[in-house]
Design a protein around this motif. Structure first.
Motif, PDB file in Angstrom:
ATOM      1  N   VAL A  52      -0.981  30.449 -15.475  1.00 30.99           N
ATOM      2  CA  VAL A  52      -2.130  29.673 -15.004  1.00 30.99           C
ATOM      3  C   VAL A  52      -2.887  30.457 -13.930  1.00 30.99           C
ATOM      4  O   VAL A  52      -4.128  30.527 -13.941  1.00 30.99           O
ATOM      5  CB  VAL A  52      -1.671  28.307 -14.457  1.00 30.99           C
ATOM      6  N   MET A  56      -6.749  31.827 -14.131  1.00 26.04           N
ATOM      7  CA  MET A  56      -7.721  31.451 -13.105  1.00 26.04           C
ATOM      8  C   MET A  56      -8.343  32.676 -12.453  1.00 26.04           C
ATOM      9  O   MET A  56      -9.575  32.768 -12.308  1.00 26.04           O
ATOM     10  CB  MET A  56      -7.041  30.589 -12.040  1.00 26.04           C
ATOM     11  N   LEU A 189      -8.809  25.648 -14.974  1.00 23.21           N
ATOM     12  CA  LEU A 189      -7.426  25.225 -14.723  1.00 23.21           C
ATOM     13  C   LEU A 189      -6.946  24.232 -15.776  1.00 23.21           C
ATOM     14  O   LEU A 189      -5.779  24.286 -16.196  1.00 23.21           O
ATOM     15  CB  LEU A 189      -7.323  24.606 -13.329  1.00 23.21           C
ATOM     16  N   VAL A 221      -1.257  24.578  -7.950  1.00 28.90           N
ATOM     17  CA  VAL A 221      -1.969  23.371  -8.375  1.00 28.90           C
ATOM     18  C   VAL A 221      -2.397  22.551  -7.161  1.00 28.90           C
ATOM     19  O   VAL A 221      -3.569  22.166  -7.018  1.00 28.90           O
ATOM     20  CB  VAL A 221      -1.099  22.514  -9.312  1.00 28.90           C
ATOM     21  N   THR A 224      -5.144  24.398  -5.117  1.00 25.10           N
ATOM     22  CA  THR A 224      -6.444  24.419  -5.792  1.00 25.10           C
ATOM     23  C   THR A 224      -7.072  23.042  -5.834  1.00 25.10           C
ATOM     24  O   THR A 224      -8.293  22.900  -5.654  1.00 25.10           O
ATOM     25  CB  THR A 224      -6.288  24.968  -7.224  1.00 25.10           C
TER      26      THR A 224
END
Length: 367
Positions: A52, A56, A189, A221, A224
């Motif tokens: 991830v 990103m 995301l 997570v 962000t």
């Protein structure tokens, strides 16, 4: 760039990175081993968060103008992912991890001046300005979110589902208020989460190798999400050049964003309060989370995931509806607090509820 193309590209890139990182995880021993607190019976690669993060990073650098705020966010998130990966590999001390979280948050709060300067008109008496408390309050929110998402990562699919609910909510709020940057980042995301969730849940559409998100992913997570939420509620201070070039851009009311992270937030505060009341360390792992409660009531892990996801989506839908119709902020806050109090009362009487559910299921089984 078309937002659907962003979604497709992010999903494809994340899928490729998952395939690349899984063999690397085995070579570097970046795997989660079974123990008495965990349900899996074999070691599982902890590369979901890295996939991830890679998605990103590559896509933001490729399609967004790298202004100071964005560059500092990428630096801070890179540091946080590194610390999370080290924690996944070596199980570092909780105090060291907490200091690292503060340092990463400080990069965007002090370096990029990303801060929550007000919390809206919560009591009908006017906008509540935080003044000198703005920076410490923002630091607290970032660290709290990182730990909330880290704590909820207890069963397959739950962290991914809660993250996708938050990013979907951010995208919808960004559309409602004409904020292009959070829309793009949240879409990246959201797309990056899809291949992870497929592998984490082990869907049998085709042979897949199971992966976990790891601390690197859960903290990314949380970090962000708060960065994007501050952007939504304070666009004029966080993104000055974007704000000047988009006269139709407007800000989201701070109370509205609570609904995007309602389940992880409520679960974290309920868990921490119960641990403190028992005289335990608030950071001591246990099996008292919402998903554990559902499973003790007789539901399977997949059923618990489904129920909690429905609850999260329902809260998101309620929050978006209240924002769309501009319901007064004191009323929105009252509804949120009432739901949280109801949640705490449910936990206080959980064993009665569990007993009733088991009896009800037993009656249906016998009939």
């Amino acid at each position: 760039m078309n937002i659907w193309m962003v979604l497709i590209a992010a999903t494809a890139l994340s899928s490729v990175l998952c395939n690349v990182l899984i063999p690397m995880a085995w070579r570097t021993a970046l795997v989660d081993h079974p123990c008495e607190r965990k349900q899996h019976g074999v070691p599982v690669p902890l590369v979901g968060g890295l996939a991830v993060y890679g998605t990103m990073m590559i896509m933001m650098v490729a399609i967004l103008p790298l202004e100071v705020n964005i560059r500092l966010f990428l630096v801070a998130s890179s540091f946080m992912v590194l610390i999370g990966a080290l924690d996944d590999r070596y199980d570092i001390d909780a105090g060291v991890r907490f200091i690292a979280q503060l340092l990463a948050a400080a990069v965007v709060v002090f370096g990029a001046d990303v801060q929550i300067t007000h919390i809206g008109d919560l009591f009908g008496t006017g906008v509540i300005e935080l003044g000198p408390l703005s920076m410490p309050f923002t630091l607290l929110c970032i660290v709290a979110a990182m730990n909330a998402y880290n704590m909820i990562d207890g069963i397959d699919g739950l962290l991914g589902a809660m993250a996708m609910v938050a990013f979907a909510g951010i995208s919808l709020l960004a559309l409602m208020h004409n904020q292009y940057l959070p829309l793009v980042v949240a879409t990246i995301l959201f797309g990056a989460m899809i291949p992870y969730l497929v592998r984490n849940l082990g869907f049998k559409l085709r042979p897949v190798r199971k992966i976990f998100m790891g601390d690197s992913g859960s903290m990314l997570v949380g970090f962000t999400v708060v960065w994007l939420l501050v952007m939504l509620t304070h666009p004029e201070s966080v993104l000055e050049s974007w704000f000047d070039s988009r006269p139709d851009l407007s800000s989201v009311r701070p109370v509205a964003v609570l609904w995007l992270i309602a389940v992880p937030l409520m679960d974290m505060f309920a868990i921490l309060s119960r641990r403190v009341m028992k005289g335990q360390s608030p950071f001591k792992p246990d099996r008292e989370h919402l998903h554990h409660i559902f499973m003790r009531a007789g539901f399977s892990a997949r059923q618990a995931l489904t129920i909690i996801s429905i609850i999260a989506v329902a809260k998101l839908g309620l929050g978006l509806t209240l924002e769309w119709f501009a319901v007064p902020e004191p009323i929105v806050l009252s509804i949120f607090v009432a739901i949280f109090v109801l949640y705490l009362l449910m936990l206080k009487n959980i064993w009665k509820i569990v007993s009733w559910v088991r009896q009800h299921r037993d009656v249906e089984t016998h009939n």
